[in-house]
Structures are given as C-alpha cells and as structure tokens.
Design an enzyme around this catalytic site. Sequence first.
Site, PDB file in Angstrom:
ATOM      1  N   GLU A 198       0.822  -1.230   0.000  1.00 59.13           N
ATOM      2  CA  GLU A 198       0.000   0.000   0.000  1.00 59.13           C
ATOM      3  C   GLU A 198       0.851   1.274   0.000  1.00 59.13           C
ATOM      4  O   GLU A 198       0.534   2.247   0.696  1.00 59.13           O
ATOM      5  CB  GLU A 198      -0.956   0.007   1.197  1.00 59.13           C
ATOM      6  CG  GLU A 198      -1.978  -1.113   1.140  1.00 59.13           C
ATOM      7  CD  GLU A 198      -2.989  -1.106   2.283  1.00 59.13           C
ATOM      8  OE1 GLU A 198      -2.845  -0.309   3.217  1.00 59.13           O
ATOM      9  OE2 GLU A 198      -3.935  -1.902   2.208  1.00 59.13           O
ATOM     10  N   GLU A 311      -5.124  -8.601  -0.189  1.00 60.72           N
ATOM     11  CA  GLU A 311      -5.843  -8.360   1.072  1.00 60.72           C
ATOM     12  C   GLU A 311      -7.285  -8.033   0.745  1.00 60.72           C
ATOM     13  O   GLU A 311      -7.550  -7.097   0.002  1.00 60.72           O
ATOM     14  CB  GLU A 311      -5.270  -7.151   1.835  1.00 60.72           C
ATOM     15  CG  GLU A 311      -3.989  -7.408   2.554  1.00 60.72           C
ATOM     16  CD  GLU A 311      -3.595  -6.246   3.476  1.00 60.72           C
ATOM     17  OE1 GLU A 311      -4.472  -5.663   4.158  1.00 60.72           O
ATOM     18  OE2 GLU A 311      -2.401  -5.918   3.499  1.00 60.72           O
TER      19      GLU A 311
HETATM   20  O1  AHR Z   1      -5.095  -5.907   7.218  1.00 56.90           O
HETATM   21  C1  AHR Z   1      -4.870  -4.819   8.081  1.00 56.90           C
HETATM   22  C2  AHR Z   1      -4.155  -3.689   7.410  1.00 56.90           C
HETATM   23  O2  AHR Z   1      -4.987  -3.214   6.407  1.00 56.90           O
HETATM   24  C3  AHR Z   1      -2.865  -4.041   6.717  1.00 56.90           C
HETATM   25  O3  AHR Z   1      -1.754  -3.893   7.529  1.00 56.90           O
HETATM   26  C4  AHR Z   1      -2.802  -3.046   5.625  1.00 56.90           C
HETATM   27  O4  AHR Z   1      -2.045  -3.503   4.538  1.00 56.90           O
HETATM   28  C5  AHR Z   1      -4.257  -2.822   5.292  1.00 56.90           C
HETATM   29  O5  AHR Z   1      -4.533  -1.515   5.021  1.00 56.90           O
END
Ligand code: AHR
Length: 515
Positions: A198, A311
């Site tokens: 990110e 994610e």
């Molecule tokens: O999954 C939790 C957090 O959310 C992670 O560290 C990050 O990559 C995302 O924004």
Amino acid sequence: MRREIGIVAAFAVIAADGVFADVETPKVVAASVDLTNRIGTVGKELYGGFIEHLGRNVYGGVYDPDDPQADEDGFRRDVIREMKELKTPIFRYPGGCFTDFWRWEDGIGPREKRPVRIDPYWKQLDDNSFGLDEFMKWIGKVGAEPMITFNLSNRGLLEAERMWEYLRFPKGTTLSEMRRKYGRDKPYDIRYWCLGNEIYGSWEMGNRDAASYGRDAREVAKFLKHVDKDAIVVLCGCEWDQRWNETVLSMAWKYTDLLSIHMGTWQQKKGYDRSGDILDRNLEATAETIRRLNSKKPEKERRNVKISIDEYFLWNGVCGAPGTEYTKGRHILEPDYTILDSVVMGDLHITMHNHADMVAYAGIAQSVNAIAPIRTEKNGRLWHQTIYDPLRLVATCGIGEVLRLKWSGNEVGDVRASAILRKDGSLAVFVVNRSLTAAHDFVLSLPGAWKIAESKEQSGPQNVANALDREVIRARDVTDAAFADGKLSMPLKACSWRMIVLEKKCDGHWRTREG
Ligand code: AHR
C-alpha cells in the site's frame, strides 16, 4: 485501506425482539447458465491467508509457547488444524503496514539475541521471537506456500537481495550459511514476492509517489527475475487510482506477474453491505488498465499480467484500545462478526469468481484473531467467527471453471451468484441475498439433468455474533432447494449466504463428486 462511498443500503426494519425482519414479499430473481460460456478458471489460490505481525495474529495466535495447545515449536496446534480445515494454500507475511519498519534480520538466529523493537504503526512491541524461519516452519506444518512482502517503504534493493540470499541461496555465502547454521539446510521454496505494501496510501509510513516507487520496484523485480526462475513478482497496485497503476506498471512491466489491489470493507458505513459492487468496479478498472497497457506493447513484450487481491478485509469499525502503551500481542482489530459480515464476504468471493479471467490470487486479511475467521483464547480455547464456514466451504468447493450467468428480475441487485463447474463434473453454486429486509426466491436455469448433492445455508439474526461456546451463526444443511425441469430453485432469506452443489446425470448415471 480505501475509504470509498458505495451504494446506499436498504432500510432495515427492526422487529419487537430486536432482530431485523423480512418485511417485503419475496421476489423471484432468475438467472441462467450455458455450460460452455465460461469466464475463467478459479484455482485454490483464490483462498489465501495473511499472517501479519498485527495484534494477536502471530503472538497469542499462531505462536503462543505458553499455551497448552503449543507444539514443540510454540505453534498452536488448534490454529494449524483450523488453517488446514480452511484449506488456505498460501499465506502472506509479515505485513501489511507492519512491513514498513520491519527488518527481516532482526528475527533470525538465537531468540535471546534478537532485538526488541517498536512497531509504530500498530503501536506494538515485537521481541522478534517469531521471524522468517519460524514462519517458514509454520507454513510447512500447515502445508501451505509463502508469499513474502519486502519492505520497499523504507528499505530498498540491497536489503531485498540480502533477504532473498538468506532464504533462497543454496550455500557457501555468509547469509546462506547463516540460514544453514540456524537449522534450515536447503533453500526455502518461495515463489511469491510482494514489492511493498500500500505504498500509495497516505497512512503508510514510507508513502511514496508512483514514479519513485516504480523505479525501486522495477529494480527489485529485475533482480528477482534475474536470479530466480520461479519468482512470481507482485507489484503494489492501487484499487482506486488507475494513474498509479499505469505509472508503476509501465515502469516495471517487463518483470511483473501480478498487480496487487486491496479491498477493505467497513460494514458500519452506508453502502458497504454492497461491497461486491465496489470490488466489481475496482476489478473492472484495474483489468482495463492492464489490458490497455498490454495492447499497446509490441507482440514480444506482451505479458499475461493478472490481479492479486492480496488483502480483502472486513473491518467493521472495532479497532481495540487506543495504543498509548506499546505491548506485544495487543487485542486490536478483533471485531465480532455478524451474519452481515459473512454475506459481505460471500459477495466478495462471488465477485472474484465472476472475474476469474483476471484474478489469479486473493487472500483474506487476516487469518487469526485480527479481523480473522477464528479467535483464540488462552488455555487452548478457540472459536469460529460467522465468516468461517462460508470461507471454508468456498475454499473446499469453489474451484473450477466459472460459468457466466445471465440475469433477469434482479434490477435492485440484491442477489448475487456464481456458478463453478468442478473438475469432477459437479456444479457449485454460491448465492448471497444482500437485502437486509427482503427475502427472495432464486431460480437458476441450467441445461441437463442434475440432482442436489449438498445444500448449505447461513442466515440468522442480524445483530448477533458468535462467541466462545456460543457459535450461533454457522452454515447448516437445508433441504429447501430443488432441481426440476431444468431449474434449480431455492428460497433466500434476507441477509443470507448459500452454497448448493449439484451432480450431473451422464448416460443414466450420477457422476460422483470428488472426495
Ligand atoms: O489488514 C490490516 C491492514 O490493512 C494491513 O496492515 C494493511 O495492509 C491494510 O490496510
């Protein structure tokens, strides 16, 4: 961590007992499939997981040497069992935002010599008692594959090369010999490498602009492809910013296999009960960027770049105690999921299925305790969140060729579904009713003769979560679906998730399902 405005949710009506009730007359929502019209293939890689050093994901979850469930390495046996049950094929590690300050070399060698560091992002202390070698050992016990994230926020090519050398170089160098001394003779099998996390995000400590990230990412990717024929390079993409994607892809195109996007949902916000629509738009736009860039390349430079949703998370607003005090294994990001969360997750899976032509990997963030399907308690106790069964069942049955659905009578978009033709000839159908108030009937026309082999439903009161010794919301077998006259039909309660597996009749015999 995209905060995005979605579609306004339907108004819910609360009955006298405080439970959301169905108040509208069921509507028939119909779709049809043609067995030859296929979108793409869904592999087990769509059901990955994530072990970030975040809250009690690692410390107190995966790794808890003081717990009665701990094995000889300090890993909780019950967690390993559940990860196997979920059939998680790949785990990403060690973050997430945690990666921004992560120094891989802090977590190797004798534990008593490892430094204690702060993790400013999640306000944690980390004694590095769980590091790369422990993760790789744990992965071996679960029977999964690793996906390793480089810190490209605050470190660069040299540290990436050193870490790769420690993990992957056979022997004879200082770092490979160090690995051998610490107990791992052969190089580790690692294919997936994420180039940062990110990095486009303003919240990320080490946030950079696309061109500066693109330059470093290109060099790390170049190095990986140069030294490792098995490397799968995952470039950090952005789910909402196609200019970012275009810039970084253009710079690192030659070495990129997957472009990562993330999908965060915030169920307490209006519209996030329709997260599938948001993911749908993000996937369309990202796929379009990739296709456009590819089409402009000369033939020999074209690449089959796919999307990695490394994610997707269900973040319903519960973060935990504000972090004034830095501690190890903090109770943070431990929301109690309700039926709505499991429907949102089912909606995301269905959306991924229906983009099987472009999505090559997806991983739930995260796997244990922190925004996860299972919760551990001290003294060897563990329980399942509402999202556990839909994840387990989709990972078990949702692998194969995705069929394209044609819809009618679904103008409001309450009902979403995917249909997957499995290797053994059976068909798995996944359906969610996203309406909080209206029940519907779903009818799927499909050619041929079929019989229902498995029929699961998850529904329940909308303001209730599971807890230790009180798992009230689990998927259950139901007998209310039917196949007759070329139509599969089933009732859908408001806010519910379903999975039906059908077996096909061939030459007068029912084809049996895979075990
Ligand atoms: O999954 C939790 C957090 O959310 C992670 O560290 C990050 O990559 C995302 O924004």
